[in-house]
Design a protein around this motif. Structure first.
Motif, PDB file in Angstrom:
ATOM      1  N   ASN A   1     -29.864  33.223  16.393  1.00  0.00           N
ATOM      2  CA  ASN A   1     -30.117  33.888  17.668  1.00  0.00           C
ATOM      3  C   ASN A   1     -31.150  33.082  18.422  1.00  0.00           C
ATOM      4  N   ILE A   2     -30.970  32.990  19.721  1.00  0.00           N
ATOM      5  CA  ILE A   2     -31.916  32.215  20.520  1.00  0.00           C
ATOM      6  C   ILE A   2     -32.962  33.175  21.060  1.00  0.00           C
ATOM      7  N   GLU A   3     -34.209  32.996  20.591  1.00  0.00           N
ATOM      8  CA  GLU A   3     -35.281  33.918  20.960  1.00  0.00           C
ATOM      9  C   GLU A   3     -36.128  33.330  22.064  1.00  0.00           C
ATOM     10  N   ARG A   4     -36.641  34.227  22.867  1.00  0.00           N
ATOM     11  CA  ARG A   4     -37.480  33.812  23.996  1.00  0.00           C
ATOM     12  C   ARG A   4     -38.885  34.339  23.797  1.00  0.00           C
ATOM     13  N   LEU A   5     -39.867  33.530  24.158  1.00  0.00           N
ATOM     14  CA  LEU A   5     -41.256  33.984  24.043  1.00  0.00           C
ATOM     15  C   LEU A   5     -42.082  33.381  25.160  1.00  0.00           C
ATOM     16  N   GLU A   6     -42.884  34.240  25.788  1.00  0.00           N
ATOM     17  CA  GLU A   6     -43.812  33.742  26.806  1.00  0.00           C
ATOM     18  C   GLU A   6     -45.179  33.587  26.167  1.00  0.00           C
ATOM     19  N   VAL A   7     -45.693  32.366  26.230  1.00  0.00           N
ATOM     20  CA  VAL A   7     -47.013  32.138  25.618  1.00  0.00           C
ATOM     21  C   VAL A   7     -47.980  31.603  26.662  1.00  0.00           C
ATOM     22  N   SER A   8     -49.241  31.705  26.306  1.00  0.00           N
ATOM     23  CA  SER A   8     -50.255  31.171  27.218  1.00  0.00           C
ATOM     24  C   SER A   8     -50.301  29.660  27.087  1.00  0.00           C
ATOM     25  N   HIS A   9     -50.943  29.079  28.058  1.00  0.00           N
ATOM     26  CA  HIS A   9     -51.043  27.622  28.156  1.00  0.00           C
ATOM     27  C   HIS A   9     -51.659  27.028  26.895  1.00  0.00           C
ATOM     28  N   GLU A  10     -52.693  27.728  26.366  1.00  0.00           N
ATOM     29  CA  GLU A  10     -53.450  27.167  25.225  1.00  0.00           C
ATOM     30  C   GLU A  10     -52.582  27.109  23.978  1.00  0.00           C
ATOM     31  N   ILE A  11     -51.873  28.214  23.725  1.00  0.00           N
ATOM     32  CA  ILE A  11     -51.026  28.254  22.526  1.00  0.00           C
ATOM     33  C   ILE A  11     -49.945  27.183  22.611  1.00  0.00           C
ATOM     34  N   ALA A  12     -49.385  27.038  23.815  1.00  0.00           N
ATOM     35  CA  ALA A  12     -48.341  26.021  23.990  1.00  0.00           C
ATOM     36  C   ALA A  12     -48.895  24.627  23.724  1.00  0.00           C
TER      37      ALA A  12
ATOM     38  N   LEU B   1     -47.087  29.421  14.579  1.00  0.00           N
ATOM     39  CA  LEU B   1     -47.737  29.880  15.809  1.00  0.00           C
ATOM     40  C   LEU B   1     -46.820  30.794  16.601  1.00  0.00           C
ATOM     41  N   PHE B   2     -45.543  30.386  16.663  1.00  0.00           N
ATOM     42  CA  PHE B   2     -44.537  31.177  17.385  1.00  0.00           C
ATOM     43  C   PHE B   2     -44.425  32.565  16.783  1.00  0.00           C
ATOM     44  N   ASN B   3     -44.312  32.596  15.450  1.00  0.00           N
ATOM     45  CA  ASN B   3     -44.170  33.888  14.766  1.00  0.00           C
ATOM     46  C   ASN B   3     -45.371  34.780  15.004  1.00  0.00           C
ATOM     47  N   ASN B   4     -46.555  34.170  14.886  1.00  0.00           N
ATOM     48  CA  ASN B   4     -47.781  34.952  15.072  1.00  0.00           C
ATOM     49  C   ASN B   4     -47.846  35.553  16.465  1.00  0.00           C
ATOM     50  N   GLU B   5     -47.525  34.695  17.439  1.00  0.00           N
ATOM     51  CA  GLU B   5     -47.580  35.157  18.831  1.00  0.00           C
ATOM     52  C   GLU B   5     -46.554  36.252  19.080  1.00  0.00           C
ATOM     53  N   GLN B   6     -45.371  36.052  18.485  1.00  0.00           N
ATOM     54  CA  GLN B   6     -44.302  37.036  18.651  1.00  0.00           C
ATOM     55  C   GLN B   6     -44.730  38.383  18.084  1.00  0.00           C
ATOM     56  N   LYS B   7     -45.315  38.318  16.886  1.00  0.00           N
ATOM     57  CA  LYS B   7     -45.751  39.542  16.217  1.00  0.00           C
ATOM     58  C   LYS B   7     -46.853  40.208  17.029  1.00  0.00           C
ATOM     59  N   ARG B   8     -47.764  39.378  17.501  1.00  0.00           N
ATOM     60  CA  ARG B   8     -48.893  39.913  18.269  1.00  0.00           C
ATOM     61  C   ARG B   8     -48.410  40.633  19.522  1.00  0.00           C
ATOM     62  N   GLN B   9     -47.440  40.027  20.193  1.00  0.00           N
ATOM     63  CA  GLN B   9     -46.936  40.638  21.420  1.00  0.00           C
ATOM     64  C   GLN B   9     -46.228  41.948  21.118  1.00  0.00           C
ATOM     65  N   LYS B  10     -45.506  41.951  19.980  1.00  0.00           N
ATOM     66  CA  LYS B  10     -44.784  43.168  19.630  1.00  0.00           C
ATOM     67  C   LYS B  10     -45.761  44.282  19.272  1.00  0.00           C
ATOM     68  N   ASP B  11     -46.791  43.923  18.519  1.00  0.00           N
ATOM     69  CA  ASP B  11     -47.791  44.937  18.151  1.00  0.00           C
ATOM     70  C   ASP B  11     -48.532  45.433  19.369  1.00  0.00           C
ATOM     71  N   ASN B  12     -48.644  44.569  20.372  1.00  0.00           N
ATOM     72  CA  ASN B  12     -49.390  44.911  21.578  1.00  0.00           C
ATOM     73  C   ASN B  12     -48.722  45.971  22.430  1.00  0.00           C
ATOM     74  N   VAL B  13     -47.451  46.238  22.163  1.00  0.00           N
ATOM     75  CA  VAL B  13     -46.714  47.200  22.996  1.00  0.00           C
ATOM     76  C   VAL B  13     -47.369  48.568  22.923  1.00  0.00           C
ATOM     77  N   GLY B  14     -47.832  48.912  21.732  1.00  0.00           N
ATOM     78  CA  GLY B  14     -48.583  50.169  21.596  1.00  0.00           C
ATOM     79  C   GLY B  14     -47.688  51.375  21.676  1.00  0.00           C
ATOM     80  N   ARG B  15     -48.035  52.278  22.552  1.00  0.00           N
ATOM     81  CA  ARG B  15     -47.296  53.517  22.672  1.00  0.00           C
ATOM     82  C   ARG B  15     -45.937  53.214  23.299  1.00  0.00           C
TER      83      ARG B  15
END
Lengths: 196, 337, 209
Positions: free
Chosen positions: B206-217, B40-54
């Motif tokens: 490496n210690i990674e940080r991720l902000e997720v929504s309440h539901e995913i958490a 779930l963490f990986n998916n969310e991380q990837k999704r957020q990165k892809d979301n950056v867009g331009r």
């Protein structure tokens, strides 16, 4: 004699010394060696910070320390001391400096009077091979900018110091508490006894 | 019904019961839970990165050694670590925590969001208090991961939480719940725990940080009843967003900044475990002390710290209440971060 | 007669020298060919001892006794020590004694001063030295020297500078030369040896970039 008294018999040298002096090759031999060292000691007292090669610096260090500690012990009215100062310091204004400036400066000094740092090594100087090591020799309390950064102000906040300080505070607080408990017990006991 | 039919029905029931139990057990095995969480963490991380867009550019003004420079970095992609990489390996090695605009603490591997001034802090910075706190927090966080690794499944381990770091209390702390009534680890056990933590540290995560929504958490921590209770509070305080940290495969909830990597932890000792609730609930407080790499302390001095940390650390104890598994009330906490 | 016999003996001795070449590698002639009853054992001629014989051509120490094997040669060529110890090691070794200076970020060797920092300090020190020598000349030195930069003399009252020799540098104080470090000479010694926590001031020097 006690151990303590023996140490008062002669001047103390608070630096590491080799069991024998170095030869310091010169055309004049041993006399030349002393001449060279006189110049170095004079320069150190005059300039208070000099950069030179390690061997001579180490030798001069011993002589300077001895000179200063003897000056502190005997003062400037002692004839043999004056002769010694006269011999070692080639510029005579520095004899005044030794007794009037350096003695008051190092009166309460517990450690050595000089400090030595390894000057930066320039390639191809390799620590695994022989090379002419250069060194910065200075008197403590000189007016120049310090060579090593003064880090005393931020030491307290480094993590191991923070932890140890907290532990120390806790230890003493605990000790005081124990002390108070003891005193309370004692007063209680004394009250009981007086009742009897 | 014929006996034959009854028998077969009974067999069916018992076998399906067994199947259900095995599935239940399998779904809730620690390894699976961790894998699921990481997925779930990986998916969310990837999704957020892809979301950056331009990719937009930001100006980062770096203040520090070897020189003050202005860097043009990518918005929401570049991290302070990337900025350090522009200088030298030494700068990267030294950097443990970042300071944005002179006042906001930032994780080294967290993407920068806007133009700012950047300072990289290390353990011997001018004011290392902030770094010390981050270090202590990281140690608490990692302690949870280590306990999850070494405690067996039948102990029913659930990580409760870890409180705000307090160096002056003398130890970093992680509260856990076990279904063991009186856990008294021997000196050998504690020593092996310390060694495990040091081993974990040397894996250089490496210690990674991720902000997720309440539901995913909630989905990630669905197996942990304590987290389930805590999450609504946390997300309410934080506008529906939960900050997670990951080191290796251990994920936990925390607000504050962590240091950049586990490799900076060099000496660890776990001197004691205290039971902090009575009767039904089995909450234990595992206490430890650690030092970063580059700090040498004599065995005697370290022992002094260890002796002090043996005593119960009473900072931010979770308020005593019944075990949430068996009751409807959620345990209330003070400053659980 | 004697002479004849001795002459024959000489000829036969000479013939003995040919025999090896007749028989090749194993010059053991069959018994009948071995000669003569009167074999005079050769008396070695007495020559005086001469140093020239001993040292004349010179003698060599540390001469190899055994041929180096192919394995050994190859190993030495690629720089692997075959005798244990670091001799012959030709691979590049990491130098763990190169550290990064905390103050300036440049590299320096572990036991030495940072060249970047020291160069700065050295330049400043030399400037101050020149100034001091110019001021003091050859007068007997009887007071401590205090080095002040632009505008610092005015910060304290004249009484403060009593008993100190002032050397003024005509420039602004460099950022990294902290003022606080000068206070040693102007602060009195501690009254008691007891540690007073309130009196130990943890001062942060200003102007450190």
């Amino acid at each position: 004699m006690n151990q303590a008294e023996v140490t008062k018999l002669m001047s103390q040298l608070k630096i590491a010394l080799k069991p024998r002096h170095r030869n310091l090759k010169t055309p004049l031999g041993p006399e030349g060696r002393l001449d060279k060292l006189r110049q170095t000691v004079t320069a150190l007292i005059k300039y208070e910070r000099i950069e030179l090669f390690y061997n001579r610096a180490d030798e001069a260090r011993g002589y300077t320390e001895r000179l200063v500690s003897d000056a502190l012990r005997y003062g400037d009215t002692h004839k043999p001391m004056m002769e010694m100062a006269d011999y070692w310091l080639l510029e005579k204004q520095l004899v005044h400096k030794l007794f009037k400036v350096l003695c008051p400066r190092f009166e309460n000094e517990n450690g050595s009077v000089t400090k030595m740092f390894n000057a930066p090594r320039v390639y191809p100087a390799d620590p695994k091979r022989a090379y002419f090591k250069r060194v910065v020799l200075e008197l403590k309390g000189n007016p120049y900018p310090t060579i090593t950064p003064d880090s005393s102000y931020r030491n307290k906040n480094l993590i191991h110091n923070v932890l140890l300080d907290a532990a120390m505070k806790d230890f003493y607080a605990e000790k005081e508490r124990q002390q108070q408990l003891l005193e309370q017990e004692q007063t209680l006991n004394s009250v009981e006894e007086s009742k009897k | 019904m014929t006996v034959h039919l009854q028998n077969s029905l009974w067999k069916l029931r018992t076998s399906s019961n067994a199947l259900y139990k095995s599935v239940y057990r399998r779904c809730f095995s620690t390894q699976d839970v961790i894998e699921h969480r990481n997925r779930l963490f990986n998916n969310e991380q990837k999704r957020q990165k892809d979301n950056v867009g331009r990719i937009e550019k930001i100006e980062v003004r770096y203040l520090g050694l070897p020189s003050n420079e202005t860097l043009i970095m990518n918005k929401n992609l570049s991290t302070p670590f990337n900025c350090a990489q522009h200088f030298s390996e030494a700068v990267c090695e030294n950097a443990v925590l970042a300071l944005i605009n002179g006042k906001k603490l930032w994780d080294i591997h967290r993407p920068l969001e806007e133009s700012c001034t950047l300072q990289l802090l290390h353990f011997k910075s001018q004011d290392p208090n902030l770094v010390n706190q981050a270090f202590w927090r990281t140690c608490s966080f990692l302690l949870g991961g280590v306990l999850q690794r070494i405690l067996k499944e039948n102990t029913g381990l659930h990580l409760h939480s870890f409180p705000y770091p307090s160096l002056k209390s003398g130890s970093f702390v992680h509260d856990i719940s076990l279904n063991v009534d009186n856990w008294n680890p021997s000196a050998q056990d504690l020593k092996s725990m310390s060694i495990e933590m040091m081993k974990f540290a040397t894996e250089n995560h490496n210690i990674e940080r991720l902000e997720v929504s309440h539901e995913i958490a909630l989905e990630m921590f669905k197996d942990n009843p304590f987290k389930r209770e805590q999450l609504p509070n946390i997300s309410n305080q934080n506008k529906g967003v939960i900050t997670l940290y990951r080191a290796g495969d251990h994920i936990d909830i925390s607000k504050g900044p962590m240091i950049s990597s586990t490799k900076y932890i060099s000496k660890v000792k776990i001197p004691s475990v205290h039971k902090i609730t009575k009767e039904d609930s089995n909450l234990y407080r595992v206490q430890g002390i650690a030092l970063p790499s580059g700090f040498t302390l004599s065995a005697y001095a370290f022992d002094i710290l260890g002796q002090r940390a043996k005593r119960l650390n009473t900072m931010y104890l979770p308020v005593e209440s019944a075990d949430p598994i068996h009751s409807d009330e959620a345990p209330s906490m003070q400053q659980r971060i | 007669m004697n002479r004849l016999i001795s002459e024959i003996a000489v000829i036969l001795r000479q013939a003995e020298n040919i025999i090896p070449s007749l028989f090749g590698r194993y010059p053991f002639p069959p018994e009948p060919l071995t000669v003569l009853a009167n074999q005079h054992p050769e008396v070695p001629s007495k020559q005086p001892f001469s140093l020239k014989d001993l040292i004349g051509d010179g003698f060599l120490f540390a001469v190899p006794v055994f041929r180096r094997t192919l394995e050994v040669r190859k190993t030495r060529k690629i720089g692997i020590p075959y005798r244990g110890g670091p001799e012959g090691l030709k691979t590049l070794q990491k130098k763990p004694y190169i550290k990064v200076c905390n103050a300036c970020g440049h590299y320096h060797e572990r036991d030495c001063l940072c060249p970047n920092c020291y160069a700065k300090i050295k330049d400043e020190t030399n400037e101050i030295k020149e100034k001091i020598i110019k001021e003091l000349k050859l007068d007997p030195v009887d007071k401590e020297v205090v080095v002040l930069y632009d505008g610092e003399k005015a910060q304290q009252s004249p009484e403060f500078w009593n008993g100190k020799r002032i050397v003024e540098m005509e420039k602004a104080r460099p950022q990294w030369f902290s003022k606080n470090l000068m206070q040693k000479s102007t602060q009195p010694n501690a009254e008691t040896k007891e540690l007073d926590i309130s009196s130990t001031i943890v001062g942060k020097p200003s102007n450190i970039g």
